[in-house]
Design an enzyme around this catalytic site. Structure first.
Site, PDB file in Angstrom:
ATOM      1  N   GLY A 149       0.819  -1.211   0.000  1.00  0.00           N
ATOM      2  CA  GLY A 149       0.000   0.000   0.000  1.00  0.00           C
ATOM      3  C   GLY A 149       0.851   1.258   0.000  1.00  0.00           C
ATOM      4  O   GLY A 149       0.359   2.347   0.262  1.00  0.00           O
ATOM      5  N   SER A 151       2.778   2.060  -2.659  1.00  0.00           N
ATOM      6  CA  SER A 151       2.880   2.464  -4.054  1.00  0.00           C
ATOM      7  C   SER A 151       4.235   2.211  -4.704  1.00  0.00           C
ATOM      8  O   SER A 151       4.816   3.085  -5.350  1.00  0.00           O
ATOM      9  CB  SER A 151       2.474   3.929  -4.217  1.00  0.00           C
ATOM     10  N   SER A 152       4.697   0.980  -4.569  1.00  0.00           N
ATOM     11  CA  SER A 152       5.885   0.594  -5.321  1.00  0.00           C
ATOM     12  C   SER A 152       5.605   0.683  -6.818  1.00  0.00           C
ATOM     13  O   SER A 152       6.512   0.957  -7.610  1.00  0.00           O
ATOM     14  CB  SER A 152       6.328  -0.824  -4.945  1.00  0.00           C
ATOM     15  N   ASP A 207      -1.285   8.199  -6.421  1.00  0.00           N
ATOM     16  CA  ASP A 207       0.048   7.618  -6.231  1.00  0.00           C
ATOM     17  C   ASP A 207       1.090   8.250  -7.152  1.00  0.00           C
ATOM     18  O   ASP A 207       2.193   8.609  -6.730  1.00  0.00           O
ATOM     19  CB  ASP A 207       0.012   6.112  -6.501  1.00  0.00           C
ATOM     20  N   TYR A 259     -11.953  -3.240  -4.665  1.00  0.00           N
ATOM     21  CA  TYR A 259     -11.632  -1.865  -5.062  1.00  0.00           C
ATOM     22  C   TYR A 259     -12.574  -1.429  -6.188  1.00  0.00           C
ATOM     23  O   TYR A 259     -13.184  -0.361  -6.135  1.00  0.00           O
ATOM     24  CB  TYR A 259     -10.172  -1.797  -5.516  1.00  0.00           C
TER      25      TYR A 259
HETATM   26  P1  ADP Z   1       1.929  -1.228  -4.362  1.00  0.00           P
HETATM   27  O1  ADP Z   1       1.954  -0.204  -5.439  1.00  0.00           O
HETATM   28  O2  ADP Z   1       1.030  -0.852  -3.216  1.00  0.00           O
HETATM   29  O3  ADP Z   1       3.277  -1.612  -3.871  1.00  0.00           O
HETATM   30  P2  ADP Z   1       0.858  -2.766  -6.497  1.00  0.00           P
HETATM   31  O4  ADP Z   1       0.203  -4.111  -6.551  1.00  0.00           O
HETATM   32  O5  ADP Z   1       0.131  -1.603  -7.021  1.00  0.00           O
HETATM   33  O6  ADP Z   1       1.278  -2.536  -4.975  1.00  0.00           O
HETATM   34  O7  ADP Z   1       2.233  -2.821  -7.260  1.00  0.00           O
HETATM   35  C1  ADP Z   1       3.130  -3.865  -7.037  1.00  0.00           C
HETATM   36  C2  ADP Z   1       3.587  -4.387  -8.386  1.00  0.00           C
HETATM   37  O8  ADP Z   1       4.353  -3.373  -9.066  1.00  0.00           O
HETATM   38  C3  ADP Z   1       4.507  -5.573  -8.278  1.00  0.00           C
HETATM   39  O9  ADP Z   1       3.768  -6.777  -8.200  1.00  0.00           O
HETATM   40  C4  ADP Z   1       5.307  -5.472  -9.579  1.00  0.00           C
HETATM   41  O10 ADP Z   1       4.566  -5.976 -10.664  1.00  0.00           O
HETATM   42  C5  ADP Z   1       5.433  -3.958  -9.773  1.00  0.00           C
HETATM   43  N1  ADP Z   1       6.675  -3.454  -9.184  1.00  0.00           N
HETATM   44  C6  ADP Z   1       6.791  -2.520  -8.201  1.00  0.00           C
HETATM   45  N2  ADP Z   1       8.095  -2.295  -7.908  1.00  0.00           N
HETATM   46  C7  ADP Z   1       8.827  -3.083  -8.724  1.00  0.00           C
HETATM   47  C8  ADP Z   1      10.239  -3.329  -8.891  1.00  0.00           C
HETATM   48  N3  ADP Z   1      11.153  -2.720  -8.141  1.00  0.00           N
HETATM   49  N4  ADP Z   1      10.600  -4.229  -9.839  1.00  0.00           N
HETATM   50  C9  ADP Z   1       9.689  -4.877 -10.585  1.00  0.00           C
HETATM   51  N5  ADP Z   1       8.361  -4.696 -10.454  1.00  0.00           N
HETATM   52  C10 ADP Z   1       7.923  -3.820  -9.546  1.00  0.00           C
HETATM   53 MG    MG Z   2       0.271   0.399  -6.585  1.00  0.00          MG
END
Ligand code: ADP
Ligand code: MG
Length: 422
Positions: A149, A151-152, A207, A259
């Protein structure tokens, strides 16, 4: 019970990691890559308001995603990608011409989607040359927790957006010491399209805006109706405070469906009320009238619509009150608004879960000024505003509470409001 911390890498450390990972994939011959990075975000208040044309108030995390990137030889549209977080995927290779909605699976959709979105008609200001965005080699490494949560996904998109902005000489992001907000709003819009249309995740715009448009020492007041922002000074350290982020490590099924269901309920309610968005409901009287109309519907879903709309409208009002307190230098008084936000998300919007409720309740009883779940819910993270010297005891209390309840150990981050993508 000692708490497990997730430290943020320094910029040098992140860059060194991305460069080392790039060299391991592509060797050291040829054009050297450059490193760009972008932060994850945490939302202070204003949850599930973005897709309702509402207000939210995120800050950028000190935790960032780093991308080492170099353009492909002129005329090539080949993209080659790897991520330290996806070692099993190996090196993925694709022609940009083949990228679009439905053509890319998995993590690379977040990267390729940004290049695709920037190349769409109307994405760039007139005079910019979208064809300058060609192929590239990129390797990613990140200390933003995945799927927490925080926002990776937007951190990844935004890091790629600023990298392509620089390598294609688009000039949208502006210099690091003087970011260009209008240009960054265009980059954020491209990242939203990447996530919605190519990665297929129906998220709102908070995000990507946070990752690209936040400023260190500030919270970003984002008006999701028109995309305008205001930088609200939020200097936690100067006030002797800290923002503790608790990644509950909880993952619950059906999150995506839930969602989408919340969005649909809100959009249906707005249409039923003859409104473009729920943002158009104003004041206590306006809310009461809207809820009365929805309740009178008699449909089986009427009670649900009433509660969902009540959350959205009261949450937008809480953002306004929160910002008014920050503007008045009364940051020590925002706690009750955080508590009320959590109650509303738990009871009316029904997006909390046992782990989030436990983290929030324990933080408060251990002395936090206020605490709430943050992000979409059903797991993910909570935040607690605490006196700086209470960080360790509050985190320890939460870790102990999870242990006693037999839950997976949570992890902890500290989040001073940090710098945007660059
Ligand atoms: P959140 O944004 O809350 O972390 P999300 O499900 O929206 O969760 O995003 C996570 C997804 O984004 C991962 O499953 C992957 O597909 C992608 N992602 C995020 N960071 C990376 C990274 N450093 N390398 C590769 N994929 C990534
Ligand atoms: Mg996300």
């Amino acid at each position: 019970m000692s708490a497990r911390w997730i430290p943020a890498w320094t910029g040098d450390e992140g860059a060194a990691r991305a460069l080392a990972a790039f060299a391991a994939r592509f060797g050291t011959d040829g054009v050297a890559p450059t490193v760009w990075s972008a932060p994850g975000r945490v939302n202070l208040i204003g949850e599930h308001t973005d897709y309702n044309g509402g207000l939210c108030l995120p800050i950028a995390l000190p935790h960032r995603t780093y991308v080492a990137l170099r353009p492909a030889p002129a005329g090539s549209d080949v993209v080659r990608l790897a991520s330290a977080q996806e070692p099993g995927a190996g090196l993925v290779e694709m022609h940009l011409a083949d990228v679009g909605p439905g053509t890319v699976d998995g993590w690379t959709a977040y990267v390729l989607g940004v290049a695709w979105a920037l190349r769409q008609p109307g994405a760039l200001p007139t005079g910019s040359d979208a064809s300058a965005i060609g192929g590239f080699d990129a390797v990613v490494d990140s200390c933003v927790p995945y799927g927490a949560g925080l926002s990776s996904s937007a951190a990844l998109e935004a890091s790629v957006a600023v990298a392509l902005d620089a390598t294609a000489h688009l000039g949208l992001a502006g210099p690091a010491d003087d970011p260009d907000d209008a240009g960054r709003a265009l980059l954020a819009a491209a990242c939203v399209r990447a996530e919605n249309e190519v990665a297929g995740a129906p998220t709102g715009g908070m995000d990507q805006s946070a990752s690209l448009r936040a400023r260190a020492g500030h919270a970003l007041l984002l008006d999701c109706l028109d995309g305008s922002v205001r930088q609200v000074p939020f200097d936690l350290a100067a006030d002797g405070l800290a923002l503790l982020v608790i990644d509950t490590r909880a993952e619950h099924a059906l999150v995506d469906g839930q969602y989408a269901a919340r969005r649909t309920t809100c959009e249906t309610a707005a249409a039923r009320l003859g409104l473009g968005t729920l943002r158009e409901i104003h004041g206590t009287d306006g809310l009461a009238a809207a809820l009365a109309t929805l309740a009178a519907d008699g449909a089986a879903e009427a009670d649900i619509a009433v509660r969902r709309v009540r959350h959205v409208v009261t949450e937008i009002a809480r953002v306004e009150e929160f910002v008014a307190l920050l503007d008045a230098g009364k940051v020590h008084e925002v706690g009750p608004l955080m508590d009320a936000s959590h109650a509303s998300l738990r009871d009316d919007y029904e997006v909390s879960c046992r782990e989030l409720d436990l983290a929030v309740a324990t933080a408060r009883s251990a002395g936090a000024l206020g605490a709430r779940m943050t992000g979409g819910g059903f797991g993910g993270s909570a935040i607690a505003l605490v006196e700086a010297d209470a960080v360790e005891p509050v985190a320890a209390a939460i870790a102990a509470a999870f242990d006693s309840a037999g839950l997976t150990a949570p992890t902890f981050l500290l989040s001073p409001p940090s710098a945007p993508a660059g």
